[in-house]
Design an enzyme around this catalytic site. Structure first.
Site, mmCIF file in Angstrom:
data_model
loop_
_atom_site.group_PDB
_atom_site.id
_atom_site.type_symbol
_atom_site.label_atom_id
_atom_site.label_comp_id
_atom_site.label_asym_id
_atom_site.label_seq_id
_atom_site.Cartn_x
_atom_site.Cartn_y
_atom_site.Cartn_z
ATOM 1 N N SER A 189 0.855 -1.181 0.000
ATOM 2 C CA SER A 189 0.000 0.000 0.000
ATOM 3 C C SER A 189 0.894 1.234 0.000
ATOM 4 C CB SER A 189 -0.895 0.011 1.242
ATOM 5 O OG SER A 189 -1.422 1.314 1.407
ATOM 6 N N HIS B 41 -1.148 -1.444 -4.317
ATOM 7 C CA HIS B 41 -2.440 -1.066 -3.744
ATOM 8 C C HIS B 41 -2.460 0.447 -3.521
ATOM 9 C CE1 HIS B 41 -6.058 -1.889 -1.250
ATOM 10 N NE2 HIS B 41 -5.624 -0.879 -0.511
ATOM 11 N N ASP C 250 -4.630 3.737 -2.201
ATOM 12 C CA ASP C 250 -5.737 4.116 -1.326
ATOM 13 C C ASP C 250 -6.209 5.527 -1.635
ATOM 14 O OD1 ASP C 250 -6.040 1.838 0.533
ATOM 15 O OD2 ASP C 250 -3.918 2.249 0.929
ATOM 16 N N MET D 14 -8.754 8.436 -0.696
ATOM 17 C CA MET D 14 -9.598 8.876 0.429
ATOM 18 C C MET D 14 -10.100 10.292 0.172
ATOM 19 S SD MET D 14 -7.242 7.632 3.584
ATOM 20 C CE MET D 14 -6.545 5.980 3.650
ATOM 21 N N HIS E 205 -8.235 1.229 -4.402
ATOM 22 C CA HIS E 205 -9.187 1.065 -3.303
ATOM 23 C C HIS E 205 -9.853 2.405 -3.061
ATOM 24 C CE1 HIS E 205 -9.614 0.023 1.292
ATOM 25 N NE2 HIS E 205 -10.769 0.139 0.687
ATOM 26 N N MET F 32 -12.004 4.751 -1.218
ATOM 27 C CA MET F 32 -12.687 5.040 0.046
ATOM 28 C C MET F 32 -13.314 6.418 -0.101
ATOM 29 S SD MET F 32 -9.810 3.498 2.585
ATOM 30 C CE MET F 32 -8.555 3.616 1.321
ATOM 31 N N MET G 83 -11.712 -5.248 5.062
ATOM 32 C CA MET G 83 -10.886 -4.335 5.852
ATOM 33 C C MET G 83 -10.706 -4.933 7.244
ATOM 34 S SD MET G 83 -10.101 -1.548 4.089
ATOM 35 C CE MET G 83 -9.351 -0.750 5.492
ATOM 36 N N GLY H 35 -9.254 4.493 6.515
ATOM 37 C CA GLY H 35 -8.902 5.906 6.664
ATOM 38 C C GLY H 35 -7.444 6.161 7.005
ATOM 39 N N PHE H 36 -6.835 5.214 7.707
ATOM 40 C CA PHE H 36 -5.459 5.447 8.140
ATOM 41 C C PHE H 36 -4.646 4.156 8.089
ATOM 42 C CE2 PHE H 36 -8.159 8.553 10.145
ATOM 43 C CZ PHE H 36 -7.472 9.744 9.927
ATOM 44 N N ASP I 133 -6.938 -6.062 4.216
ATOM 45 C CA ASP I 133 -6.294 -4.750 4.200
ATOM 46 C C ASP I 133 -6.373 -4.104 5.584
ATOM 47 O OD1 ASP I 133 -5.335 -2.238 3.587
ATOM 48 O OD2 ASP I 133 -6.967 -1.714 2.217
HETATM 49 C C1 DX5 Z 1 -6.460 2.026 5.249
HETATM 50 C C2 DX5 Z 1 -5.971 1.588 3.897
HETATM 51 C C3 DX5 Z 1 -4.881 0.582 3.931
HETATM 52 C C4 DX5 Z 1 -3.638 1.023 4.673
HETATM 53 C C5 DX5 Z 1 -2.922 -0.192 5.167
HETATM 54 O O1 DX5 Z 1 -7.662 2.722 5.115
HETATM 55 O O2 DX5 Z 1 -7.022 1.021 3.138
HETATM 56 O O3 DX5 Z 1 -4.556 0.116 2.640
HETATM 57 O O4 DX5 Z 1 -2.793 1.790 3.890
HETATM 58 O O5 DX5 Z 1 -1.853 0.220 5.931
HETATM 59 P P1 DX5 Z 1 -1.249 -0.674 7.098
HETATM 60 O O6 DX5 Z 1 -0.760 -1.943 6.464
HETATM 61 O O7 DX5 Z 1 -0.172 0.156 7.653
HETATM 62 O O8 DX5 Z 1 -2.372 -0.970 8.068
HETATM 63 ZN ZN ZN Z 2 -6.513 0.015 1.178
#
Ligand code: DX5
Ligand code: ZN
Length: 237
Positions: A20, A45, A47, A49, A78, A80, A149, A154-155, A184
Site C-alpha cells: 500500500s 495497492h 488508497d 480517500m 481502493h 474510500m 478491511m 482511513g489510516f 487490508d
Molecule cells: C487504510 C488503507 C490501507 C492502509 C494499510 O484505510 O485502506 O490500505 O494503507 O496500511 P497498514 O498496512 O499500515 O495498516
Molecule cells: Zn486500502
C-alpha cells in the site's frame, strides 16, 4: 470462469503481497515503485480517500495517472470515497486495473459493480470491519475481488482486528473460486500467516513493509510466512 489474463495471472500467483503506497515516501513515488518492482512485486495497492467516507485525505486522479505512466504493475485502486459512481470511469481512465468500491458507499451495489465491469476493470467490493459480512454476499458473483478491511478505513498503521479472521473464513467459503479475497489493514509479519490460513489471497501491507529499510528482504520474509501458512494446509479455517 471468464476472467481477463491479468486476473488469471493474479490467481496463479497467490498468496500475493500488495504494498500500500500510502505508507511510502510521497516525495519519491517513482523511486518507491522501482524498488518494489525490483523486489518482485506484481501489484500495487492505491488508497483513495475523500475526507467524507473516511476522515482523511490521500491522493486522487492526477497521482494515479502519474503512477500509471511509470509502471506496468497491476494497479489495485481502493476507493474510500462517497458517491463512487461519479468517479469510477475517471479512475479507470487514469489507469486502474482493479477498482474496488465500498459496500457502505452505495445503495445500488449491483449497478455500480456492473458499471465497473463495463469499464473493463477488475471488479472489487470492500467492506469495513463493522459491516455485517452478509451485506456483500448477494453481490459476490459479480466480483473479481472482495476486500475485507481489518482496520477502520482511513489510516495506515492501525492494529489488525483479530475478528477479521472469522470474517475472512466466511467470505472465502461464500465466494466462488474465481473471486480473489483480499485483506487490508494491520497486516504484517505477525498477522500475515493467520490471514492466509483464514483464506486471504492478496495481503495488502503498508507499514508492515515500508517501515523496513530493505523492501526486498521484508517482502521475501512476508512471502515466506504467507507461503508457509498456505503449505500448512489449514487454509479456509
Ligand atoms: C487504510 C488503507 C490501507 C492502509 C494499510 O484505510 O485502506 O490500505 O494503507 O496500511 P497498514 O498496512 O499500515 O495498516
Ligand atoms: Zn486500502
Amino acid at each position: 470462469m471468464d476472467i481477463s489474463p491479468f486476473l488469471a495471472e493474479l490467481h496463479a500467483a497467490v498468496p500475493l503481497i500488495g504494498p500500500s503506497l500510502l505508507a511510502g515516501d510521497f516525495a519519491n513515488l517513482e523511486r518507491e515503485i522501482r524498488a518494489l518492482e525490483c523486489a518482485g512485486v506484481r501489484l500495487l495497492h492505491l488508497d483513495i480517500m475523500d475526507g467524507h467516507f473516511v476522515p482523511n485525505l490521500s491522493f486522487g486522479l492526477p497521482v494515479l495517472a502519474a503512477i500509471r505512466r511509470v509502471t506496468s504493475l497491476v494497479l489495485d485502486v481502493h476507493l474510500m470515497i462517497a458517491e463512487p459512481h461519479r468517479y469510477v470511469a475517471a479512475f479507470r481512465e487514469a489507469g486502474a486495473d482493479l477498482l474496488t468500491v465500498h459496500i457502505e458507499t452505495t445503495d445500488q451495489p449491483a449497478l455500480l459493480l456492473g458499471e465497473i465491469r463495463r469499464l473493463g476493470a477488475g471488479v472489487g467490493l470492500a467492506l469495513s470491519p463493522d459491516t455485517d459480512v452478509s451485506a456483500v454476499e448477494p453481490y459476490l458473483d459479480r466480483c473479481d475481488l472482495v476486500l475485507a478491511m481489518s482496520v477502520m478505513p482511513g489510516f495506515g498503521g492501525q492494529d489488525f482486528r483479530p475478528q477479521s479472521l472469522q470474517r475472512l473464513q466466511f467470505l472465502r467459503a461464500a465466494a466462488g473460486p474465481s473471486v480473489l479475497l483480499s485483506v487490508d489493514g494491520g497486516v504484517n509479519a505477525e498477522t500475515i500467516g493467520s490471514c492466509v490460513e483464514a483464506g486471504a489471497q492478496i495481503l495488502v501491507v503498508g507499514n508492515g513493509l515500508f517501515s523496513h529499510r530493505d523492501y526486498a528482504q521484508q517482502l521475501s520474509n512476508l512471502n515466506h510466512l504467507a507461503r508457509a501458512s498456505l503449505a500448512s494446509g489449514r487454509v479456509g479455517g
